[in-house]
Design a protein around this motif. Structure first.
Motif, PDB file in Angstrom:
ATOM      1  N   GLN A  22      -8.310  -3.651  11.101  1.00 54.94           N
ATOM      2  CA  GLN A  22      -7.028  -3.725  11.545  1.00 54.94           C
ATOM      3  C   GLN A  22      -6.595  -4.953  12.237  1.00 54.94           C
ATOM      4  O   GLN A  22      -5.506  -5.756  12.221  1.00 54.94           O
ATOM      5  CB  GLN A  22      -6.783  -2.339  12.492  1.00 54.94           C
ATOM      6  CG  GLN A  22      -6.720  -1.052  11.912  1.00 54.94           C
ATOM      7  CD  GLN A  22      -6.544   0.026  12.787  1.00 54.94           C
ATOM      8  OE1 GLN A  22      -6.822  -0.200  13.953  1.00 54.94           O
ATOM      9  NE2 GLN A  22      -5.938   1.078  12.152  1.00 54.94           N
ATOM     10  N   VAL A  25      -5.821  -7.461   9.466  1.00 59.10           N
ATOM     11  CA  VAL A  25      -4.577  -7.144   9.042  1.00 59.10           C
ATOM     12  C   VAL A  25      -3.506  -7.714   9.841  1.00 59.10           C
ATOM     13  O   VAL A  25      -2.450  -8.263   9.416  1.00 59.10           O
ATOM     14  CB  VAL A  25      -4.552  -5.773   8.595  1.00 59.10           C
ATOM     15  CG1 VAL A  25      -2.909  -5.531   8.213  1.00 59.10           C
ATOM     16  CG2 VAL A  25      -5.298  -5.423   7.494  1.00 59.10           C
ATOM     17  N   GLU A  28      -3.297 -11.564   9.648  1.00 55.78           N
ATOM     18  CA  GLU A  28      -2.609 -11.779   8.255  1.00 55.78           C
ATOM     19  C   GLU A  28      -1.223 -11.579   8.304  1.00 55.78           C
ATOM     20  O   GLU A  28      -0.263 -12.211   7.815  1.00 55.78           O
ATOM     21  CB  GLU A  28      -3.393 -10.911   7.069  1.00 55.78           C
ATOM     22  CG  GLU A  28      -4.862 -11.494   6.729  1.00 55.78           C
ATOM     23  CD  GLU A  28      -5.291 -10.516   5.561  1.00 55.78           C
ATOM     24  OE1 GLU A  28      -4.619  -9.556   5.056  1.00 55.78           O
ATOM     25  OE2 GLU A  28      -6.309 -10.840   5.086  1.00 55.78           O
ATOM     26  N   ASN A  29      -0.934 -10.547   8.767  1.00 53.07           N
ATOM     27  CA  ASN A  29       0.598 -10.152   9.147  1.00 53.07           C
ATOM     28  C   ASN A  29       1.307 -11.244  10.063  1.00 53.07           C
ATOM     29  O   ASN A  29       2.368 -11.865   9.780  1.00 53.07           O
ATOM     30  CB  ASN A  29       0.919  -8.913   9.714  1.00 53.07           C
ATOM     31  CG  ASN A  29       0.574  -7.630   8.771  1.00 53.07           C
ATOM     32  OD1 ASN A  29       0.507  -7.938   7.551  1.00 53.07           O
ATOM     33  ND2 ASN A  29       0.304  -6.549   9.219  1.00 53.07           N
TER      34      ASN A  29
END
Length: 128
Positions: A22, A25, A28-29
């Motif tokens: 998480q 992620v 990356e977001n």
């Protein structure tokens, strides 16, 4: 050995792996959002530059006739005459005929102001 014992040992490992995933992620977001903002900012900057170029171009052209082919002396005359004839409730066909006949019957001295205006328009249009 019951399954619940095994499950107790594996769940913390899964939770740590899930949390690490998480975090990756989320990072990356954040990067994707930053790229979107950067791209949007670039597009806005490009749009502003184009708008400035357009406004500068319009200022340079200000006062010039915008048509590709400026009106002829006859059209300048008929435009002026049309306004008066429209107030007399004439149809477009009647106005065209009357203006054409009047232009044919005009002396060169009467046509001269319209021809001078036409020459001024042509010189402005050719300088663009």
């Amino acid at each position: 050995m019951p399954l619940s014992g095994l499950d107790g040992r594996w769940w913390p490992w899964r939770r740590k792996k899930k949390e690490a995933y998480q975090e990756v992620v989320k990072q990356e977001n954040r990067e994707k959002e930053a790229m979107k903002l950067l791209e949007k900012e670039h597009l806005q900057k490009t749009a502003m530059e184009l708008l400035e170029q357009y406004l500068q171009f319009q200022q340079e052209r200000e006062g010039c006739f915008e048509a590709k082919h400026p009106m002829s002396a006859f059209f300048l005359f008929s435009k002026e005459r049309r306004e008066a004839l429209l107030q007399e409730k004439k149809t477009i066909l009647e106005i065209s005929k009357i203006a054409g006949e009047e232009w044919k019957n005009m002396a060169e001295e009467q046509k001269a102001p319209y021809e001078e205006e036409q020459n001024g328009i042509f010189s402005c249009a050719s300088s663009i």
